[in-house]
Design an enzyme around this catalytic site. Structure first.
Site, PDB file in Angstrom:
ATOM      1  N   ASP A  40     -18.172   7.304  38.145  1.00 36.22           N
ATOM      2  CA  ASP A  40     -18.450   5.877  38.232  1.00 36.22           C
ATOM      3  C   ASP A  40     -18.129   5.362  39.639  1.00 36.22           C
ATOM      4  O   ASP A  40     -16.976   5.405  40.076  1.00 36.22           O
ATOM      5  CB  ASP A  40     -17.590   5.171  37.177  1.00 36.22           C
ATOM      6  N   THR A  58     -23.436   0.413  40.587  1.00 34.01           N
ATOM      7  CA  THR A  58     -22.495   0.321  41.703  1.00 34.01           C
ATOM      8  C   THR A  58     -22.780   1.376  42.763  1.00 34.01           C
ATOM      9  O   THR A  58     -22.757   1.090  43.957  1.00 34.01           O
ATOM     10  CB  THR A  58     -21.036   0.450  41.222  1.00 34.01           C
ATOM     11  N   THR A  59     -23.063   2.597  42.314  1.00 33.04           N
ATOM     12  CA  THR A  59     -23.340   3.655  43.283  1.00 33.04           C
ATOM     13  C   THR A  59     -24.619   3.330  44.042  1.00 33.04           C
ATOM     14  O   THR A  59     -24.680   3.454  45.278  1.00 33.04           O
ATOM     15  CB  THR A  59     -23.482   5.014  42.573  1.00 33.04           C
ATOM     16  N   ASP A 102     -20.267   0.151  31.339  1.00 35.84           N
ATOM     17  CA  ASP A 102     -21.538   0.039  32.064  1.00 35.84           C
ATOM     18  C   ASP A 102     -22.660  -0.313  31.087  1.00 35.84           C
ATOM     19  O   ASP A 102     -23.478  -1.193  31.345  1.00 35.84           O
ATOM     20  CB  ASP A 102     -21.899   1.364  32.758  1.00 35.84           C
TER      21      ASP A 102
HETATM   22  P1  ADP Z   1     -25.066   3.647  39.426  1.00 32.29           P
HETATM   23  O1  ADP Z   1     -23.602   3.530  39.640  1.00 32.29           O
HETATM   24  O2  ADP Z   1     -25.856   3.122  40.576  1.00 32.29           O
HETATM   25  O3  ADP Z   1     -25.523   3.115  38.124  1.00 32.29           O
HETATM   26  P2  ADP Z   1     -25.678   6.220  38.322  1.00 32.29           P
HETATM   27  O4  ADP Z   1     -24.986   7.489  38.626  1.00 32.29           O
HETATM   28  O5  ADP Z   1     -25.468   5.613  36.995  1.00 32.29           O
HETATM   29  O6  ADP Z   1     -25.340   5.210  39.463  1.00 32.29           O
HETATM   30  O7  ADP Z   1     -27.222   6.490  38.527  1.00 32.29           O
HETATM   31  C1  ADP Z   1     -28.189   5.504  38.361  1.00 32.29           C
HETATM   32  C2  ADP Z   1     -29.536   6.038  38.737  1.00 32.29           C
HETATM   33  O8  ADP Z   1     -29.895   7.141  37.917  1.00 32.29           O
HETATM   34  C3  ADP Z   1     -30.620   4.992  38.553  1.00 32.29           C
HETATM   35  O9  ADP Z   1     -31.455   4.981  39.675  1.00 32.29           O
HETATM   36  C4  ADP Z   1     -31.379   5.487  37.339  1.00 32.29           C
HETATM   37  O10 ADP Z   1     -32.718   5.089  37.328  1.00 32.29           O
HETATM   38  C5  ADP Z   1     -31.220   6.961  37.469  1.00 32.29           C
HETATM   39  N1  ADP Z   1     -31.455   7.677  36.215  1.00 32.29           N
HETATM   40  C6  ADP Z   1     -30.890   7.509  35.023  1.00 32.29           C
HETATM   41  N2  ADP Z   1     -31.385   8.374  34.108  1.00 32.29           N
HETATM   42  C7  ADP Z   1     -32.293   9.133  34.767  1.00 32.29           C
HETATM   43  C8  ADP Z   1     -33.145  10.225  34.406  1.00 32.29           C
HETATM   44  N3  ADP Z   1     -33.159  10.716  33.178  1.00 32.29           N
HETATM   45  N4  ADP Z   1     -33.920  10.746  35.360  1.00 32.29           N
HETATM   46  C9  ADP Z   1     -33.885  10.273  36.621  1.00 32.29           C
HETATM   47  N5  ADP Z   1     -33.120   9.261  37.019  1.00 32.29           N
HETATM   48  C10 ADP Z   1     -32.331   8.690  36.112  1.00 32.29           C
HETATM   49 MG    MG Z   2     -25.108   3.737  36.221  1.00 33.85          MG
END
Ligand code: ADP
Ligand code: MG
Length: 561
Positions: free
Chosen positions: A65, A98-99, A390
């Site tokens: 996270d 957030t990331t 989240d």
């Molecule tokens: P954040 O802290 O930004 O939410 P995450 O590690 O949760 O970071 O990653 C979010 C990203 O992962 C988003 O761009 C989302 O669209 C992408 N994402 C989530 N599930 C999938 C998937 N199955 N395939 C590709 N991208 C995905």
């Molecule tokens: Mg996320």
């Protein structure tokens, strides 16, 4: 301190203070900001890696996270901290993304550095970035898909997307359904206040035994053993006052000239308590939650009346109970009537995580709910809890705004194409800044591909050509590696993306506009740290305070995970 004037330069800063100006200040800040972004980049997306963070005291957090990582890292460099604030704003506003926000901010700085080297002034850059961010919001809004408040499937997809890659994988569908139900239960005309969703964690059992209690769990046991442990079809009284005889009345000097008088005094007190209990019993209460104390004698009387009572309830619990049972909080026991009481189908004392708690369930309209998360170990439960937080945030945002976007780099691809067109129409030097912004946004699909072990160039090219051809729901599926329509499975609320663009831009612009850094003391983590060494990578020191675990990571933080 030099005092004489004349030709001597006047020294206005103390000897300990440090000053960095112009290009040096800019590049120091940019380097610091980029280092922060770099440190979370490898965690982005479902296939992102986790980080193990060890603090000074040796306690360990394993997480994926963004905001948690940055909080735990204890970053000291001021510019780096501005990037950390991006994550915090994102967390407060949406609870997810957030990331993404931090990685975009880092890339905006990276692209800005290239333009600064080409002698594009920071003010032009800032202007161009702001324009681009405005346009980006418009594009995102145009691309958004409408979602109804009762579209359970879409809401669960939003929850599941937020939880992917966060240790909740194995029970994702189950948890997504719990999150969706929780948010729907507490939603009202004013939107969703996720504070009305309490999350309790229990170590033991498996994640898919997690459950939602549509009602309130009060972390207290009943106040007297002779009270019932269970009340069915319970009428519930809520008090924010004590069931005690007010102190002042006891303290008034009692002149005990003979024992009878003392007895009379005590009888008097008992009588008052008896009356208080009678008021409660006459109103018809089966259960009493009291925010203050309950006198021993009153406890005894309540037990005699078969009333289940809890004392010293938390204020937040009392208001949650008021919301969900429809009870009115009473401040004066004498005034309590039937109308003040709330209702629950069942009130039970049960064990939760090793201690007793009172479960208030089967309420007409649960405006406050509790999720009980289970997991094998502390680390597992904690990470599941963060994933749930989240997910609650994104489902709430979706219910409130009714707009979603496909994930997997879909909106970002649409943005970078749209912004390049827009840049052409703007022209001038700002055009360069807007193009840089468009390039920076590509960091999201590129990183998703990289973290999934795919070729980032191939993926970007494929995404672009699909979007160019009008397939604007297409994203990169990190599991299959396919570029495909994501809209009916991997979806995120519009707000995650608009907020990420907005706060990343704000932070980048703020950092770019600084051309003078005056630090009163030692600029921890700044380049001044290591005296003559002016090589970039200075911010490594800024990650100090991570204990042995992360010390001296320098610029290459990403490489270590
Ligand atoms: P954040 O802290 O930004 O939410 P995450 O590690 O949760 O970071 O990653 C979010 C990203 O992962 C988003 O761009 C989302 O669209 C992408 N994402 C989530 N599930 C999938 C998937 N199955 N395939 C590709 N991208 C995905
Ligand atoms: Mg996320």
């Amino acid at each position: 301190m030099a005092q004489q004037m004349g030709n001597q330069p006047m020294i206005v800063l103390s000897e300990e203070s440090q000053r960095t100006s112009g290009k040096d200040a800019q590049s120091m800040n940019i380097t610091a900001g980029k280092a922060v972004a770099e440190s979370v980049r490898t965690t982005l997306g479902p296939k992102g890696m986790d980080k193990m963070l060890v603090d000074d005291a040796g306690s360990v957090v394993v997480t994926n996270d963004g905001v948690t990582i940055l909080d735990e890292m204890d970053i000291e460099h001021p510019a780096a901290n501005m990037i950390v604030e991006v994550a915090q704003t994102q967390e407060d506003e949406v609870g997810d993304g957030t990331t993404t926000a931090v990685v975009i901010a880092g890339e905006l700085l990276q692209k800005a550095e290239d333009l600064l080297d080409q002698d594009i002034h920071a003010t032009i850059l800032a202007q161009g970035y702001r324009q681009a961010a405005e346009k980006a919001k418009e594009i995102l809004e145009e691309e958004a898909i409408d979602v109804d408040a009762d579209d359970d499937e879409a809401l669960e997809n939003v929850a599941a997307t937020a939880m992917t890659g966060k240790g909740a994988e194995s029970a994702k569908d189950h948890l997504a359904a719990l999150v969706r139900r929780a948010v729907q239960s507490v939603a009202d005309d004013d939107g969703v206040d996720t504070d009305n969703i309490k999350v309790e964690t229990v170590v033991g059992g498996s994640i898919d035994e997690s459950q939602l209690v549509e009602g309130v769990i009060v972390d207290k046991d009943r106040v007297h053993d002779n009270m019932p442990k269970f009340a069915e079809d319970a009428d519930i009284a809520l008090l924010d006052t004590a069931i005690e005889v007010p102190e002042t009345e006891i303290d008034t000097e009692v002149n005990v000239s003979d024992p009878d008088q003392l007895q009379e005094f005590l009888d008097q007190e008992e009588k008052q308590l008896r009356e208080m209990v009678d008021h409660i019993a006459d109103a018809g209460a089966d259960v009493v939650f009291c925010q203050k104390g309950i006198d021993d004698m009153a406890q005894h009387y309540l037990a005699q009346e078969g009333i289940l009572a809890v004392r010293r309830g938390k204020k937040s619990d009392i208001s949650a109970l008021a919301r969900s049972t429809g009870a009115r909080v009473v401040s004066n026991v004498e005034d309590i009537t039937e109308e003040d009481l709330g209702f629950a189908g069942s009130v039970t004392e049960k064990e939760l995580a090793g201690s007793e708690a009172i479960f208030v369930e089967d309420v007409e309209d649960a405006k406050a709910v509790t999720m009980i998360l289970r997991g094998g170990t502390d680390h597992v439960v904690d990470e599941v809890e963060r994933a749930i937080e989240d997910a609650l945030g994104v489902v709430a945002a979706t219910l409130e705004d009714g707009k979603i976007l496909p994930g997997g780099g879909c909106p970002e691809t649409e943005l970078s194409l749209g912004l390049r067109d827009y840049a052409d129409s703007v022209g001038g030097r700002e055009q360069l800044a807007i193009e840089a912004f468009a390039d920076a946004i590509d960091v999201i699909p590129r990183t998703l591909a990289e973290n999934a072990g795919l070729d980032p160039i191939d993926s970007l090219v494929e995404l672009r050509s699909a979007h160019d051809g009008g397939d604007n729901l297409v994203g990169l599926n990190a599991y299959t590696g396919e570029v495909e329509d994501m809209s009916d499975e991997v979806v995120e609320p519009l707000r995650v993306k608009t907020q990420a663009v907005e706060s990343a831009t704000e932070a980048a612009v703020m950092i770019l506009r600084i051309d003078d850094v005056i630090a009163a003391g030692d600029l921890k983590g700044g380049q001044g740290d290591d005296d003559e060494d002016d090589a970039p990578g200075g911010p490594g020191g800024g990650m100090g305070g991570m204990g042995g675990g992360m010390g001296g990571m320098g610029g290459g933080m990403g490489g270590m995970m």
